[in-house]
Write a protein that holds these residues in place. Structure first.
Motif, PDB file in Angstrom:
ATOM      1  N   SER A  47       0.835  -1.204   0.000  1.00 60.11           N
ATOM      2  CA  SER A  47       0.000   0.000   0.000  1.00 60.11           C
ATOM      3  C   SER A  47       0.870   1.253   0.000  1.00 60.11           C
ATOM      4  O   SER A  47       0.570   2.223  -0.698  1.00 60.11           O
ATOM      5  N   PHE A  48       1.948   1.225   0.772  1.00 65.67           N
ATOM      6  CA  PHE A  48       2.856   2.373   0.792  1.00 65.67           C
ATOM      7  C   PHE A  48       3.568   2.526  -0.551  1.00 65.67           C
ATOM      8  O   PHE A  48       3.805   3.636  -1.016  1.00 65.67           O
ATOM      9  N   TRP A  49       3.885   1.402  -1.165  1.00 67.22           N
ATOM     10  CA  TRP A  49       4.511   1.420  -2.489  1.00 67.22           C
ATOM     11  C   TRP A  49       3.529   2.016  -3.502  1.00 67.22           C
ATOM     12  O   TRP A  49       3.891   2.870  -4.313  1.00 67.22           O
ATOM     13  N   GLU A  50       2.272   1.586  -3.429  1.00 64.16           N
ATOM     14  CA  GLU A  50       1.238   2.110  -4.326  1.00 64.16           C
ATOM     15  C   GLU A  50       1.059   3.622  -4.138  1.00 64.16           C
ATOM     16  O   GLU A  50       0.973   4.377  -5.105  1.00 64.16           O
ATOM     17  N   ILE A  51       1.010   4.053  -2.896  1.00 62.30           N
ATOM     18  CA  ILE A  51       0.861   5.485  -2.599  1.00 62.30           C
ATOM     19  C   ILE A  51       2.033   6.269  -3.167  1.00 62.30           C
ATOM     20  O   ILE A  51       1.844   7.315  -3.802  1.00 62.30           O
ATOM     21  N   ALA A  52       3.240   5.773  -2.969  1.00 59.36           N
ATOM     22  CA  ALA A  52       4.444   6.464  -3.453  1.00 59.36           C
ATOM     23  C   ALA A  52       4.416   6.601  -4.977  1.00 59.36           C
ATOM     24  O   ALA A  52       4.678   7.679  -5.518  1.00 59.36           O
ATOM     25  N   ILE A  53       4.086   5.519  -5.657  1.00 59.74           N
ATOM     26  CA  ILE A  53       4.049   5.550  -7.119  1.00 59.74           C
ATOM     27  C   ILE A  53       2.955   6.489  -7.617  1.00 59.74           C
ATOM     28  O   ILE A  53       3.188   7.312  -8.504  1.00 59.74           O
ATOM     29  N   LYS A  54       1.769   6.395  -7.036  1.00 58.35           N
ATOM     30  CA  LYS A  54       0.663   7.242  -7.488  1.00 58.35           C
ATOM     31  C   LYS A  54       0.920   8.721  -7.199  1.00 58.35           C
ATOM     32  O   LYS A  54       0.542   9.578  -7.986  1.00 58.35           O
ATOM     33  N   LYS A  55       1.589   9.022  -6.075  1.00 54.55           N
ATOM     34  CA  LYS A  55       1.962  10.412  -5.796  1.00 54.55           C
ATOM     35  C   LYS A  55       2.965  10.901  -6.844  1.00 54.55           C
ATOM     36  O   LYS A  55       2.857  12.011  -7.355  1.00 54.55           O
ATOM     37  N   GLN A  56       3.938  10.060  -7.158  1.00 54.00           N
ATOM     38  CA  GLN A  56       4.999  10.432  -8.087  1.00 54.00           C
ATOM     39  C   GLN A  56       4.485  10.699  -9.498  1.00 54.00           C
ATOM     40  O   GLN A  56       4.942  11.619 -10.168  1.00 54.00           O
ATOM     41  N   ILE A  57       3.501   9.926  -9.943  1.00 55.99           N
ATOM     42  CA  ILE A  57       3.001  10.103 -11.310  1.00 55.99           C
ATOM     43  C   ILE A  57       1.780  11.030 -11.373  1.00 55.99           C
ATOM     44  O   ILE A  57       1.198  11.212 -12.434  1.00 55.99           O
ATOM     45  N   GLY A  58       1.389  11.569 -10.227  1.00 59.77           N
ATOM     46  CA  GLY A  58       0.294  12.538 -10.204  1.00 59.77           C
ATOM     47  C   GLY A  58      -1.104  11.957 -10.150  1.00 59.77           C
ATOM     48  O   GLY A  58      -2.081  12.672 -10.355  1.00 59.77           O
ATOM     49  N   LYS A  59      -1.239  10.657  -9.862  1.00 56.93           N
ATOM     50  CA  LYS A  59      -2.568  10.046  -9.763  1.00 56.93           C
ATOM     51  C   LYS A  59      -3.156  10.147  -8.362  1.00 56.93           C
ATOM     52  O   LYS A  59      -4.301   9.809  -8.147  1.00 56.93           O
ATOM     53  N   ILE A  68      -2.165  14.038  -2.086  1.00 55.71           N
ATOM     54  CA  ILE A  68      -2.416  14.126  -0.655  1.00 55.71           C
ATOM     55  C   ILE A  68      -1.323  15.004  -0.054  1.00 55.71           C
ATOM     56  O   ILE A  68      -0.200  15.044  -0.547  1.00 55.71           O
ATOM     57  N   GLU A  69      -1.694  15.717   0.981  1.00 50.19           N
ATOM     58  CA  GLU A  69      -0.766  16.657   1.607  1.00 50.19           C
ATOM     59  C   GLU A  69       0.237  15.966   2.524  1.00 50.19           C
ATOM     60  O   GLU A  69       1.331  16.453   2.726  1.00 50.19           O
ATOM     61  N   ILE A  70      -0.134  14.848   3.080  1.00 47.22           N
ATOM     62  CA  ILE A  70       0.703  14.151   4.037  1.00 47.22           C
ATOM     63  C   ILE A  70       1.827  13.391   3.322  1.00 47.22           C
ATOM     64  O   ILE A  70       1.606  12.802   2.259  1.00 47.22           O
ATOM     65  N   SER A  71       3.019  13.416   3.883  1.00 46.39           N
ATOM     66  CA  SER A  71       4.161  12.737   3.268  1.00 46.39           C
ATOM     67  C   SER A  71       4.099  11.235   3.554  1.00 46.39           C
ATOM     68  O   SER A  71       3.389  10.784   4.457  1.00 46.39           O
ATOM     69  N   LEU A  72       4.863  10.492   2.791  1.00 43.40           N
ATOM     70  CA  LEU A  72       4.927   9.051   2.982  1.00 43.40           C
ATOM     71  C   LEU A  72       5.467   8.727   4.376  1.00 43.40           C
ATOM     72  O   LEU A  72       4.957   7.828   5.055  1.00 43.40           O
ATOM     73  N   HIS A  88      -8.389  -9.913 -11.345  1.00 43.47           N
ATOM     74  CA  HIS A  88      -8.178  -8.517 -10.952  1.00 43.47           C
ATOM     75  C   HIS A  88      -6.795  -8.133 -11.486  1.00 43.47           C
ATOM     76  O   HIS A  88      -5.812  -8.801 -11.194  1.00 43.47           O
ATOM     77  N   ASN A  89      -6.720  -7.058 -12.266  1.00 43.68           N
ATOM     78  CA  ASN A  89      -5.467  -6.718 -12.930  1.00 43.68           C
ATOM     79  C   ASN A  89      -4.535  -5.809 -12.133  1.00 43.68           C
ATOM     80  O   ASN A  89      -3.394  -5.629 -12.520  1.00 43.68           O
ATOM     81  N   ASP A  90      -5.015  -5.234 -11.039  1.00 41.58           N
ATOM     82  CA  ASP A  90      -4.186  -4.318 -10.262  1.00 41.58           C
ATOM     83  C   ASP A  90      -3.150  -5.112  -9.462  1.00 41.58           C
ATOM     84  O   ASP A  90      -3.507  -5.901  -8.588  1.00 41.58           O
ATOM     85  N   PRO A  91      -1.851  -4.923  -9.751  1.00 42.63           N
ATOM     86  CA  PRO A  91      -0.815  -5.719  -9.065  1.00 42.63           C
ATOM     87  C   PRO A  91      -0.761  -5.463  -7.560  1.00 42.63           C
ATOM     88  O   PRO A  91      -0.458  -6.373  -6.787  1.00 42.63           O
ATOM     89  N   PHE A  92      -1.054  -4.254  -7.123  1.00 39.32           N
ATOM     90  CA  PHE A  92      -1.046  -3.962  -5.687  1.00 39.32           C
ATOM     91  C   PHE A  92      -2.184  -4.704  -4.999  1.00 39.32           C
ATOM     92  O   PHE A  92      -1.998  -5.319  -3.950  1.00 39.32           O
ATOM     93  N   ASP A  93      -3.368  -4.657  -5.596  1.00 34.99           N
ATOM     94  CA  ASP A  93      -4.516  -5.356  -5.021  1.00 34.99           C
ATOM     95  C   ASP A  93      -4.292  -6.860  -4.993  1.00 34.99           C
ATOM     96  O   ASP A  93      -4.672  -7.533  -4.035  1.00 34.99           O
TER      97      ASP A  93
END
Length: 128
Positions: A41-53, A56-60, A92-97
């Motif tokens: 989940s943290f990996w998913e958050i980091a990637i989505k923040k990085q690519i603009g998807k 959120i204001e809070i840092s990893l 389900h195609n989402d690798p994180f899920d």
């Protein structure tokens, strides 16, 4: 009973979002009910923040500290998780899920998620 928070569940809990049902908030807040979150989940958050998807204001780092303060244990990726992942049907195609589903199965947890696609798998899921 022990619970694994899906990524959106954790983020909504952090933000106090009204999309998270009160019954789930109570479970997560209750320290007598073990709650976990996947490192995926943290990996998913980091990637989505990085690519603009994800905006959120809070840092990893703050998210990690939030989990610690709320006694939400972070589950690392283990060999058994990956072996089980290979046996999951590609419904389900989402690798994180998919990794989170695998961890739910291996660890014998109940997944707190509103993702309807997860119902295709034989995992315990709760929403509301």
């Amino acid at each position: 009973m022990a619970y694994l928070l899906d990524t959106h569940t954790f983020l909504w809990f952090v933000a106090g979002d009204k999309k998270l049902p009160t019954s789930l908030k109570q479970i997560i807040k209750d320290i007598t009910k073990p709650c976990f979150i996947s490192v995926a989940s943290f990996w998913e958050i980091a990637i989505k923040k990085q690519i603009g998807k994800l905006t959120i204001e809070i840092s990893l780092d703050e998210l990690y500290r939030f989990a610690e303060r709320n006694q939400i244990e972070i589950i690392p990726v283990k060999e058994e998780h990956l072996i089980t992942l290979l046996d999951l049907e590609l419904l389900h195609n989402d690798p994180f899920d998919r990794l989170i589903l695998s961890q739910t199965l291996v660890e014998g947890l109940v997944l707190l998620s509103r993702d309807k696609a997860i119902k295709k798998y034989k995992v315990k899921q709760r929403w509301a």
